[in-house]
Design an enzyme around this catalytic site. Structure first.
Site, mmCIF file in Angstrom:
data_model
loop_
_atom_site.group_PDB
_atom_site.id
_atom_site.type_symbol
_atom_site.label_atom_id
_atom_site.label_comp_id
_atom_site.label_asym_id
_atom_site.label_seq_id
_atom_site.Cartn_x
_atom_site.Cartn_y
_atom_site.Cartn_z
ATOM 1 N N GLU A 98 -3.766 -10.278 4.020
ATOM 2 C CA GLU A 98 -4.604 -9.932 4.887
ATOM 3 C C GLU A 98 -5.624 -10.972 4.959
ATOM 4 O O GLU A 98 -6.271 -11.143 5.978
ATOM 5 C CB GLU A 98 -5.340 -8.679 4.178
ATOM 6 C CG GLU A 98 -4.699 -7.644 4.570
ATOM 7 C CD GLU A 98 -3.540 -7.156 3.629
ATOM 8 O OE1 GLU A 98 -3.244 -7.938 2.731
ATOM 9 O OE2 GLU A 98 -2.932 -6.065 3.550
ATOM 10 N N GLU A 127 0.902 -1.276 0.056
ATOM 11 C CA GLU A 127 0.015 0.016 -0.005
ATOM 12 C C GLU A 127 0.908 1.486 0.043
ATOM 13 O O GLU A 127 0.597 2.120 -0.847
ATOM 14 C CB GLU A 127 -0.907 -0.039 1.101
ATOM 15 C CG GLU A 127 -1.878 -1.457 1.243
ATOM 16 C CD GLU A 127 -2.975 -1.193 2.329
ATOM 17 O OE1 GLU A 127 -2.602 -1.480 3.656
ATOM 18 O OE2 GLU A 127 -3.892 -1.262 1.902
HETATM 19 C C1 1HE Z 1 6.273 -8.427 12.603
HETATM 20 C C2 1HE Z 1 5.672 -8.166 11.049
HETATM 21 C C3 1HE Z 1 4.281 -7.529 11.042
HETATM 22 C C4 1HE Z 1 7.325 -9.370 10.956
HETATM 23 N N1 1HE Z 1 3.955 -6.923 12.480
HETATM 24 N N2 1HE Z 1 5.908 -7.833 13.735
HETATM 25 N N3 1HE Z 1 1.854 -8.385 7.294
HETATM 26 C C5 1HE Z 1 1.976 -9.752 7.281
HETATM 27 O O1 1HE Z 1 0.989 -10.775 7.595
HETATM 28 C C6 1HE Z 1 3.130 -10.129 7.225
HETATM 29 C C7 1HE Z 1 3.824 -11.101 8.569
HETATM 30 N N4 1HE Z 1 5.178 -11.177 8.312
HETATM 31 C C8 1HE Z 1 5.652 -12.274 7.675
HETATM 32 O O2 1HE Z 1 5.153 -12.871 7.086
HETATM 33 C C9 1HE Z 1 7.345 -12.478 7.690
HETATM 34 O O3 1HE Z 1 7.763 -11.426 8.995
HETATM 35 C C10 1HE Z 1 8.019 -11.922 6.684
HETATM 36 C C11 1HE Z 1 7.960 -12.818 5.264
HETATM 37 C C12 1HE Z 1 7.716 -10.365 6.191
HETATM 38 C C13 1HE Z 1 9.641 -11.892 6.832
HETATM 39 O O4 1HE Z 1 10.016 -13.039 7.521
HETATM 40 P P1 1HE Z 1 11.334 -13.102 8.147
HETATM 41 O O5 1HE Z 1 11.640 -14.711 8.234
HETATM 42 O O6 1HE Z 1 12.317 -12.238 7.526
HETATM 43 O O7 1HE Z 1 11.111 -12.524 9.588
HETATM 44 P P2 1HE Z 1 10.288 -12.906 10.982
HETATM 45 O O8 1HE Z 1 11.313 -13.931 11.715
HETATM 46 O O9 1HE Z 1 9.175 -13.497 10.435
HETATM 47 O O10 1HE Z 1 10.095 -11.560 11.633
HETATM 48 C C14 1HE Z 1 11.352 -11.158 12.255
HETATM 49 C C15 1HE Z 1 10.569 -9.991 13.197
HETATM 50 O O11 1HE Z 1 9.591 -9.238 12.814
HETATM 51 C C16 1HE Z 1 9.525 -10.875 14.326
HETATM 52 O O12 1HE Z 1 9.600 -10.336 15.690
HETATM 53 P P3 1HE Z 1 10.470 -10.935 16.653
HETATM 54 O O13 1HE Z 1 10.361 -9.945 17.973
HETATM 55 O O14 1HE Z 1 9.908 -12.474 17.049
HETATM 56 O O15 1HE Z 1 12.031 -10.931 16.236
HETATM 57 C C17 1HE Z 1 8.330 -10.811 13.926
HETATM 58 O O16 1HE Z 1 6.985 -10.825 14.689
HETATM 59 C C18 1HE Z 1 8.222 -9.265 13.422
HETATM 60 N N5 1HE Z 1 7.427 -9.144 12.222
HETATM 61 N N6 1HE Z 1 6.385 -8.705 10.231
HETATM 62 C C19 1HE Z 1 4.474 -7.095 13.500
HETATM 63 N N7 1HE Z 1 3.684 -7.472 10.111
HETATM 64 C C20 1HE Z 1 -3.573 -0.557 6.860
HETATM 65 S S1 1HE Z 1 -4.090 -2.303 6.710
HETATM 66 C C21 1HE Z 1 -2.642 -3.056 6.275
HETATM 67 C C22 1HE Z 1 -2.827 -4.624 6.401
HETATM 68 C C23 1HE Z 1 -1.689 -5.374 6.418
HETATM 69 O O17 1HE Z 1 -0.702 -4.925 6.175
HETATM 70 S S2 1HE Z 1 -1.867 -7.097 6.629
HETATM 71 C C24 1HE Z 1 -0.392 -7.624 6.461
HETATM 72 C C25 1HE Z 1 0.609 -7.923 7.548
#
Ligand code: 1HE
Length: 258
Positions: free
Chosen positions: A132, A112
């Site tokens: 989403e 976005e």
């Molecule tokens: C996060 C987020 C996040 C990572 N919010 N903390 N977005 C998603 O559904 C995508 C969610 N994220 C993922 O699927 C993966 O993190 C990734 C594919 C993007 C990257 O994977 P990777 O293996 O490089 O990293 P990771 O180990 O999953 O994440 C590293 C840290 O970032 C980890 O935190 P930690 O404290 O355990 O180290 C994750 O929890 C954190 N993290 N993504 C919060 N999104 C206005 S409406 C918009 C609607 C949306 O955007 S919905 C889509 C949301």
């Protein structure tokens, strides 16, 4: 201007670089970051002609900070989505063109944010998803309006319903990115493009950001009139006259194939 610690700003002459700087959370967009993006664009120095939107680390953005979501009521959800809309509109309909550098995760709210920019340069590591559907939510940062304009409603529906992930090459073919470069080359390419944009007449840049999208969406009868008015305003500027003279007097660059 005071930015949150999740954002970094740098100035290179007429170009400002804004970086998402929360790599340990894959540049997930929490409220202070989104508000900070708005503050950055609202406070742009008048000398800045282009903004490059970049990210620290290997990922552009993992989208909405999901840890903030569970606390919100339905009504707060509307306000939150509209806050994103306001900020991203400051990018899309702001004073200067914006070039985004995409790499790694360009997911959910990351798409976005990217879609609000005017030019997108993708590195080969970039991948695009709208998870989403899997999270039980809906897009809220303008994707339902801006993403269909890039790839069509049908493809966006597929991404949301099935969790389909597009790679950088596919994203380039579909029109998500304008340029595809090797990993590590995105910022360089974006700065090169920003330099070209900064060298345009400000009237042309204004017309491309503010008139072109409105004309493209207008009823053709109004669209043609708006185009004629915009064309006349642009050509009437002193700068346009000097640029046309420069071409006729062989002082300006020709169009070259590459
Ligand atoms: C996060 C987020 C996040 C990572 N919010 N903390 N977005 C998603 O559904 C995508 C969610 N994220 C993922 O699927 C993966 O993190 C990734 C594919 C993007 C990257 O994977 P990777 O293996 O490089 O990293 P990771 O180990 O999953 O994440 C590293 C840290 O970032 C980890 O935190 P930690 O404290 O355990 O180290 C994750 O929890 C954190 N993290 N993504 C919060 N999104 C206005 S409406 C918009 C609607 C949306 O955007 S919905 C889509 C949301």
């Amino acid at each position: 201007m005071a930015l949150p610690e999740t954002l970094e700003a740098e100035r290179r002459g007429e170009i400002a670089i804004l970086r998402l700087a929360r790599p340990d959370k894959r540049n997930a967009l929490n409220d202070p970051t989104v508000v900070g993006i708005g503050a950055f664009f609202a406070g742009l120095h008048p000398d800045i002609k282009v903004v490059v939107l970049d990210a620290v680390g290997d990922n552009f953005s993992a989208g909405l900070d999901l840890s903030e979501l569970s606390e919100r009521s339905t009504f707060e959800g509307i306000a939150h989505s509209m806050m994103w809309h306001r900020v991203f509109e400051q990018i899309e309909l702001g004073r200067v063109p914006v070039v985004a550098v995409l790499k790694g995760a360009v997911v959910g709210g990351g798409i976005e944010l990217a879609a609000a920019a005017h030019i997108r340069v993708a590195e080969r590591s970039a991948y695009y998803a709208l998870p989403e559907g899997q999270r039980g939510i809906f897009v809220g940062g303008g994707a339902a309006v801006r993403v269909p304009r890039l790839i069509g409603t049908a493809r966006m529906a597929d991404m949301m319903l099935t969790g389909r992930v597009y790679g950088a090459e596919e994203g380039q073919a579909l029109g998500i990115s304008h340029y595809l470069v090797d990993n590590g080359q995105g910022l360089g390419k974006a700065l090169e493009l920003a330099g070209k944009i900064a060298a345009n007449s400000p009237v042309t840049n204004f017309a491309v950001i503010h008139a072109l999208p409105r004309i493209a969406e207008a009823n053709p009868r109004e669209g043609f009139l708006m185009e004629a008015l915009m064309a006349a305003i642009a050509q009437g500027s002193e700068e346009a006259k000097e640029r046309l003279r420069a071409f006729l007097e062989k002082r300006a660059k020709k169009v070259t194939e590459f």
